[in-house]
Design a protein around this motif. Structure first.
Motif, short mmCIF file in Angstrom:
data_model
loop_
_atom_site.label_atom_id
_atom_site.label_comp_id
_atom_site.label_asym_id
_atom_site.label_seq_id
_atom_site.Cartn_x
_atom_site.Cartn_y
_atom_site.Cartn_z
N UNK A 399 -44.17 -2.24 -30.54
CA UNK A 399 -45.44 -2.82 -30.98
C UNK A 399 -46.62 -1.91 -30.68
N UNK A 400 -46.58 -1.19 -29.56
CA UNK A 400 -47.67 -0.26 -29.26
C UNK A 400 -47.68 0.91 -30.24
N UNK A 401 -46.51 1.24 -30.80
CA UNK A 401 -46.45 2.33 -31.78
C UNK A 401 -47.07 1.95 -33.11
N UNK A 402 -47.27 0.67 -33.33
CA UNK A 402 -47.91 0.22 -34.57
C UNK A 402 -49.42 0.37 -34.52
N UNK A 403 -49.98 0.55 -33.32
CA UNK A 403 -51.43 0.72 -33.16
C UNK A 403 -51.79 2.16 -33.47
N UNK A 404 -52.90 2.36 -34.17
CA UNK A 404 -53.24 3.71 -34.63
C UNK A 404 -53.87 4.58 -33.55
N UNK A 405 -54.22 4.02 -32.40
CA UNK A 405 -54.75 4.82 -31.29
C UNK A 405 -53.74 4.77 -30.15
N UNK A 406 -53.16 5.94 -29.82
CA UNK A 406 -52.07 5.99 -28.85
C UNK A 406 -52.35 7.05 -27.79
N UNK A 407 -52.33 6.63 -26.53
CA UNK A 407 -52.52 7.53 -25.41
C UNK A 407 -51.35 7.37 -24.45
N UNK A 408 -50.98 8.42 -23.72
CA UNK A 408 -49.83 8.31 -22.81
C UNK A 408 -49.99 7.22 -21.75
N UNK A 409 -51.21 7.03 -21.23
CA UNK A 409 -51.40 6.06 -20.15
C UNK A 409 -51.11 4.64 -20.59
N UNK A 410 -51.12 4.38 -21.89
CA UNK A 410 -50.80 3.03 -22.36
C UNK A 410 -49.36 2.65 -22.05
N UNK A 411 -48.50 3.65 -21.80
CA UNK A 411 -47.07 3.39 -21.63
C UNK A 411 -46.62 3.38 -20.17
N UNK A 412 -47.52 3.58 -19.22
CA UNK A 412 -47.04 3.70 -17.84
C UNK A 412 -46.44 2.42 -17.27
N UNK A 413 -46.68 1.21 -17.83
CA UNK A 413 -45.92 0.05 -17.34
C UNK A 413 -44.42 0.13 -17.63
N UNK A 414 -43.99 1.09 -18.46
CA UNK A 414 -42.55 1.26 -18.72
C UNK A 414 -41.86 1.99 -17.57
N UNK A 415 -42.60 2.43 -16.58
CA UNK A 415 -42.03 3.24 -15.50
C UNK A 415 -40.91 2.51 -14.77
N UNK A 416 -41.15 1.27 -14.38
CA UNK A 416 -40.15 0.51 -13.61
C UNK A 416 -38.82 0.40 -14.34
N UNK A 417 -38.76 -0.13 -15.58
CA UNK A 417 -37.46 -0.27 -16.23
C UNK A 417 -36.77 1.06 -16.53
N UNK A 418 -37.54 2.10 -16.89
CA UNK A 418 -36.92 3.39 -17.17
C UNK A 418 -36.28 3.97 -15.92
N UNK A 419 -36.98 3.89 -14.79
CA UNK A 419 -36.43 4.41 -13.54
C UNK A 419 -35.22 3.60 -13.11
N UNK A 420 -35.29 2.28 -13.24
CA UNK A 420 -34.16 1.45 -12.81
C UNK A 420 -32.91 1.74 -13.63
N UNK A 421 -33.06 1.90 -14.94
CA UNK A 421 -31.91 2.14 -15.79
C UNK A 421 -31.37 3.56 -15.67
N UNK A 422 -32.26 4.54 -15.61
CA UNK A 422 -31.83 5.93 -15.78
C UNK A 422 -32.12 6.82 -14.58
N UNK A 423 -32.68 6.29 -13.51
CA UNK A 423 -32.94 7.10 -12.32
C UNK A 423 -31.71 7.79 -11.75
N UNK A 424 -30.55 7.11 -11.68
CA UNK A 424 -29.35 7.78 -11.12
C UNK A 424 -28.92 9.02 -11.88
N UNK A 425 -29.35 9.19 -13.13
CA UNK A 425 -28.97 10.38 -13.89
C UNK A 425 -29.45 11.66 -13.21
N UNK A 426 -30.44 11.55 -12.33
CA UNK A 426 -30.93 12.75 -11.65
C UNK A 426 -29.88 13.36 -10.73
N UNK A 427 -28.93 12.56 -10.25
CA UNK A 427 -27.87 13.08 -9.37
C UNK A 427 -26.50 13.08 -10.03
N UNK A 428 -26.31 12.21 -11.03
CA UNK A 428 -25.00 12.16 -11.70
C UNK A 428 -24.97 12.99 -12.97
#
Length: 696
Positions: A399-428
């Motif tokens: 839904x944020x991609x549908x908005x015509x004004x996009x900045x990186x900081x708009x996406x920082x609430x995605x940090x928690x789920x991305x780290x939880x799902x894919x954080x172990x990839x840093x060692x595996x």
């Protein structure tokens, strides 16, 4: 015996890795705290002008810039949360400053404090993300140390977590909401599972006594239908008033909370609808609180109207609705910049999360491939923690991609789920079957020969560290980093100047200048003299002119206009002045050339200071540019000759020439402060000669 020895060795090895990752995380946690005090980087104007600029100006009655978001006609920003987070703590610090000033002659209320103290509060709030991640990992028996390490070493936490963005608050609120939903999901699943087992045993019970015993056990089970409902609904209200985009982040989380236990005998659609109704009702107290506070602040509602009970619907303001109305107008959003729809997906996610962001995008593509192939057994369960985290990433991202004004900081609430799902990839590395691997012969060969080797995990971790360190250094210490030291410089200048002297500051090719950091009394507010008991207004003696990315010829015309106005006031009102220009030092050559071309023989300028480091993406350094301190300013002569530019021969390539160019290139990473003066006692009817070195 041999098996026991191997098990002990594996356990000791894992324990060593856990300790190493845990200590590394603690290092980054301390580093995040330290960065609050040493960062001068300026990421985006909103970190000042949506929080501390307004709060500092209101509380300390100092000169500040109030942006359009806080106008009384149509306010789009709620003031309640910034007030609670900044002005209330400011009151305690101001009380301490009073005693330090009185008994120890120490003044702590200065531009440095105005910058650091709010950042310290936001940094403390950022650790809510760490706590929520740890709690979810403990609930679901996940490895917390590597995930905390990934979170703590991310430049999102080291930079955005230590700057005063409303997005930083939004990220913390999303993390807490995810934790509450995850806790409610596991509680409901456990209770429903126990209840169904007891129901089955009750039906099979042979005696009345056994049924009574089972019935008592069923009644002893705790309730789960409305767990955390008031906390979650209030949290959602806070998030929406902080940033209405919280609706997009919170919607999938709330949906998973409503969906808990669906598909079992114990939870039906009646429970779903009842949860939804009570959730909305529970949000009313917090919503009324925010609406009331905002209405009082923006003068829609006054104490007199409350006393006389002459209140109507027009006495209340709902800032999230104003925000939505403003952003639904494409013409208004286009003023802030238009971006293609794919920027979030292809640029901003990899920029924020590096290799983990790429892994998240690839993993989601694999899920979509499985879905369209009808391989549903390979997809995560709808009510699983993986499903919750995946929805929390890709629903708001879509839904944020549908908005015509996009900045990186708009996406920082995605940090928690991305780290939880894919954080172990840093060692595996890419070897883990989690989230899912596509069973294709060519992909399997790629996994076995390249991605699943021991070295692949090392490369993933190295890439992660390198990218995050580089981005932390750039945005934390270089990007627009000269603005704050310049504000400190003018804070001292305003203290040392004469009472009848005015300071004029012109800026170009830099971000907006936060006036509150100059720490001068407001000219718009009435001040109170505690010694004489008199009320007064301060006369304006600091003028700021911001011209964004204005080209040099137009900038020179503005400088001439301002100088002529200052000279007029000097002649008529006997007010002295000093005129400064702040531009990136990479534009020093352009400034010199513009002054020569404008033939402004009555002006001189001199480099007063260069604030290092400073990088402006609007004016990147040039390798063949010159050191800002050795650019030859025009020295007007009295010779009856036309202005000429003497071209030098192209220098021979030598070590001294290369080192000089390298030194000049490095010194272009600064913010140059020039002072312009009117040249006095100019001879009349004389043509002038300009001798300026020009590089070809």
């Amino acid at each position: 015996m041999k098996l026991s020895t191997n098990i002990n060795q594996l356990w000791n090895k894992r324990r060593t890795n856990i300790d190493e990752n845990w200590y590394t995380y603690l290092f980054f946690a301390v580093l995040r705290f330290v960065l609050v005090f040493i960062q001068t980087g300026y990421v985006h104007p909103d970190e000042f002008f949506q929080s501390i600029e307004v709060m500092n100006g209101d509380h300390f009655r100092i000169e500040h810039v109030r942006t359009w978001e806080f106008n009384n006609t149509m306010p789009v920003r709620s003031i309640t949360l910034p007030f609670l987070l900044l002005r209330v703590p400011w009151s305690f610090l101001e009380f301490a400053a009073l005693y330090l000033r009185e008994y120890f002659s120490i003044e702590i209320l200065c531009s440095y404090t105005y910058l650091v103290f709010p950042r310290l509060i936001y940094c403390a709030i950022s650790f809510v993300n760490d706590w929520a991640l740890y709690r979810v990992c403990m609930l679901y028996s996940l490895r917390f140390e590597i995930r905390l390490l990934a979170l703590g070493s991310s430049w999102v936490m080291l930079v955005f977590g230590t700057h005063t963005f409303s997005n930083t608050i939004e990220m913390a609120l999303c993390s807490v909401l995810l934790y509450l939903v995850a806790e409610c999901m596991i509680t409901t699943n456990t209770i429903v599972y126990k209840k169904e087992i007891l129901d089955e045993k009750y039906d099979k019970a042979a005696s009345i006594g056994e049924r009574v015993k089972i019935w008592k056990l069923k009644n002893a089970l705790p309730t789960h239908n409305f767990n955390k409902i008031f906390a979650m609904s209030s949290l959602c209200v806070i998030g929406v008033f902080n940033r209405p985009t919280f609706l997009l982040f919170g919607a999938p989380m709330v949906f998973y909370w409503l969906l808990r236990g669906m598909g079992t005998k114990s939870v039906t659609f009646t429970d779903f609808h009842l949860r939804m109704l009570l959730f909305c009702v529970s949000a009313i107290p917090a919503m009324l609180f925010f609406v009331l506070c905002d209405s009082l602040y923006y003068k829609y509602l006054t104490s007199g109207e409350i006393m006389t009970k002459t209140i109507s619907i027009d006495n209340f303001v709902f800032t999230p609705w104003n925000f939505v109305k403003y952003n639904l107008d494409p013409k208004k959003t286009s003023e802030h910049g238009l971006h293609p729809k794919y920027i979030h997906l292809l640029v901003n996610v990899p920029l924020l999360y590096g290799i983990l962001g790429v892994i998240a995008m690839v993993s989601f593509a694999q899920l979509m491939i499985r879905f369209f192939k009808a391989e549903y057994q390979g997809l995560p369960r709808a009510q699983s923690i993986v499903g919750l985290m995946s929805a929390s990433i890709f629903v708001p991202l879509f839904f944020l991609s549908l908005i015509n004004h996009q900045e990186p900081r708009f996406l920082i609430p995605l940090t928690f789920p991305i780290i939880l799902l894919h954080g172990p990839k840093l060692v595996t590395g890419f070897c883990a079957h989690y989230p899912f691997r596509v069973e294709n012969p060519w992909l399997r060969l790629c996994y076995d020969k390249f991605l699943c080797t021991k070295s692949s995990a090392m490369y993933v971790m190295k890439i992660w560290y390198f990218a995050n360190i580089a981005l932390t250094v750039f945005f934390g210490f270089m990007h627009q980093a000269g603005v704050f030291p310049m504000a400190q410089h003018f804070e001292q200048q305003m203290k040392l100047k004469a009472p009848d002297q005015h300071i004029h500051l012109i800026t170009s090719h830099t971000y907006m200048f936060p006036m509150s950091l100059v720490n001068i009394p407001s000219t718009q507010m009435v001040h109170y003299n505690t010694q004489t008991g008199q009320r007064y207004k301060k006369r304006k003696d600091f003028y700021l002119y911001e011209y964004g990315g204005l080209d040099m010829p137009q900038l020179m015309s503005r400088i001439r206009l301002i100088m002529s106005h200052c000279e007029l006031k000097k002649e008529t009102k006997k007010l002295r002045y000093r005129l400064f220009l702040a531009i990136p030092s990479s534009l020093s050559d352009d400034l010199n050339l513009a002054l020569v071309q404008s033939n402004a023989t009555y002006m001189n300028y001199e480099l007063r200071h260069v604030f290092y480091p400073h990088v402006s993406t609007e004016a990147l350094p040039q390798f063949l540019g010159r050191h800002p301190g050795i650019v030859d300013p025009p020295h007007w002569s009295d010779d009856d000759l036309k202005g000429t530019c003497l071209l030098e021969q192209e220098p021979e390539l030598s070590f001294s020439y290369a080192s000089k160019q390298l030194s000049s290139f490095i010194h272009q990473f600064g913010l140059a402060l020039y002072e312009f003066e009117l040249k006095r006692n100019m001879p009349k009817n004389k043509k002038t000669l300009t001798k300026t070195k020009c590089y070809t």
